[in-house]
Motif scaffolding. Structure first.
Motif, short mmCIF file in Angstrom:
data_model
loop_
_atom_site.label_atom_id
_atom_site.label_comp_id
_atom_site.label_asym_id
_atom_site.label_seq_id
_atom_site.Cartn_x
_atom_site.Cartn_y
_atom_site.Cartn_z
N GLY A 1 11.85 -8.03 -1.14
CA GLY A 1 10.45 -7.94 -0.77
C GLY A 1 9.64 -6.97 -1.60
O GLY A 1 8.54 -6.58 -1.20
N TRP A 2 10.15 -6.56 -2.76
CA TRP A 2 9.36 -5.64 -3.58
C TRP A 2 8.55 -6.39 -4.63
O TRP A 2 8.88 -7.51 -5.00
N ARG A 3 7.49 -5.75 -5.12
CA ARG A 3 6.64 -6.29 -6.18
C ARG A 3 6.25 -5.16 -7.13
O ARG A 3 5.86 -4.08 -6.69
N ASP A 4 6.35 -5.43 -8.41
CA ASP A 4 5.86 -4.53 -9.47
C ASP A 4 6.35 -3.09 -9.30
O ASP A 4 5.57 -2.14 -9.30
N VAL A 5 7.66 -2.95 -9.17
CA VAL A 5 8.26 -1.62 -9.05
C VAL A 5 8.62 -1.13 -10.45
O VAL A 5 9.40 -1.77 -11.16
N PRO A 6 8.08 0.01 -10.91
CA PRO A 6 8.41 0.51 -12.25
C PRO A 6 9.86 0.99 -12.33
O PRO A 6 10.43 1.44 -11.33
N ALA A 7 10.43 0.89 -13.52
CA ALA A 7 11.82 1.30 -13.71
C ALA A 7 12.05 2.74 -13.27
O ALA A 7 13.10 3.08 -12.72
N ALA A 8 11.05 3.61 -13.49
CA ALA A 8 11.20 5.02 -13.14
C ALA A 8 11.38 5.23 -11.64
O ALA A 8 11.97 6.23 -11.22
#
Length: 303
Positions: free
Chosen positions: A99-106
């Motif tokens: 359910g996540w969206r646009d999570v940065p690698a950091a």
């Protein structure tokens, strides 16, 4: 010795470890994936895992399989993260499983080391090619909580125009069939993923379905047979379109061994009237393919 930290994020379990360049796993841990607690908790758990793996080695527990290979105070040179869903080099763009969206690698690894983010199945496919003696024309098909595929035509992974290639788990095998978590109906994953077969039998895991079917339980036998038939239908379409030399089954469900592979070979061959079926086998890397693929990501980040 130099090594990277690697994390393979699955729907039920995260595998994390320290891996040398030749694929030797120097340290291995398993932690539960808190998927039921929501995406933020999963992201936090991954970040905590990465932080723990990248601390200076304290020698508090013996690494496996080579005690003494890690010098006290040593650290990995980079981090590789393999996560499900649509993934770019900088973001986990979307995951239906979490359910996540646009999570940065950091957000997954807030560490002072190079970090590489990649798709879990394609990363496992890369490991299969690098360490498993993979064929030049192959579909690598991990079956676990969900199903996706790493498409390997002519010895190189194919991601497609937008990175969606290989989403065989959402091929509709029965268009008016069971609802799938992706929003479609009748998807392969709704019938053949480990989570689906377990839920349909009311047991904790797919291994319980296999055990009950072997004991003659009618419900488990029917669910397992339908899962194998769904796989045969999807793989027949894949075979006719892309002509692979082999289909390599990985993930937790591959641990069923002959209970899966033998009937799947038979049903796939029966669906291909005018041409031979590709070879169907289980992964030589087993459930560690994703971890080794994450390590390859880490070595890419390290340069």
């Amino acid at each position: 010795m130099t090594y990277v930290a690697a994390i393979d994020v699955g729907g039920t379990t995260m595998k994390g470890g320290l891996v040398a360049r030749d694929g030797t796993i120097l340290h291995l841990e398993h932690r539960p994936t808190p998927r039921a607690e929501g995406p933020e908790r999963v992201i936090a758990a991954i970040s905590r895992f990465a932080a723990d793996l990248t601390r200076p080695w304290a020698g508090s527990s013996a690494p496996s399989p080579g005690p003494g290979d890690l010098a006290e105070g040593a650290r990995p040179v980079a981090v590789g993260l393999a996560v499900p869903g649509l993934v770019s080099p900088t973001h986990a763009v979307f995951s239906a499983a979490f359910g996540w969206r646009d999570v940065p690698a950091a957000a997954f690894a807030d560490v002072d080391l190079p970090v590489a983010l990649g798709h879990d199945v394609r990363s496992a496919g890369e490991a299969e090619l690098a360490y498993g003696g993979g064929e030049a024309h192959v579909l690598y098909l991990p079956i676990g909580t969900g199903i996706a595929g790493a498409v390997v035509p002519s010895g190189a992974l194919y991601g497609g125009a937008g990175g969606w290639a290989g989403q065989i788990g959402h091929v509709p095998v029965w268009p008016d069939g069971l609802a799938c978590g992706c929003g479609q109906a009748g998807c392969l994953a709704a019938y053949a993923s480990g989570s689906a077969v377990a839920a349909r039998c009311g047991v904790p895991g797919a291994e319980d379905v296999v055990r009950l079917a072997a004991q003659g339980d009618a419900r488990a036998t029917a669910v397992w047979a339908e899962a194998v038939e769904a796989l045969a239908l999807a793989l027949a379409t894949y075979t006719l379109v892309l002509d692979p030399a082999a289909v390599v089954i990985g993930g937790g469900v591959s641990q069923a061994g002959d209970a899966l592979v033998v009937p799947l070979r038979e049903r796939l061959a029966a669906r291909l009237a005018f041409r031979p079926a590709p070879d169907v086998r289980t992964s030589r890397l087993g459930p560690l393919a994703g971890l080794l693929g994450a390590a390859l990501l880490g070595w890419t980040a390290q340069g």
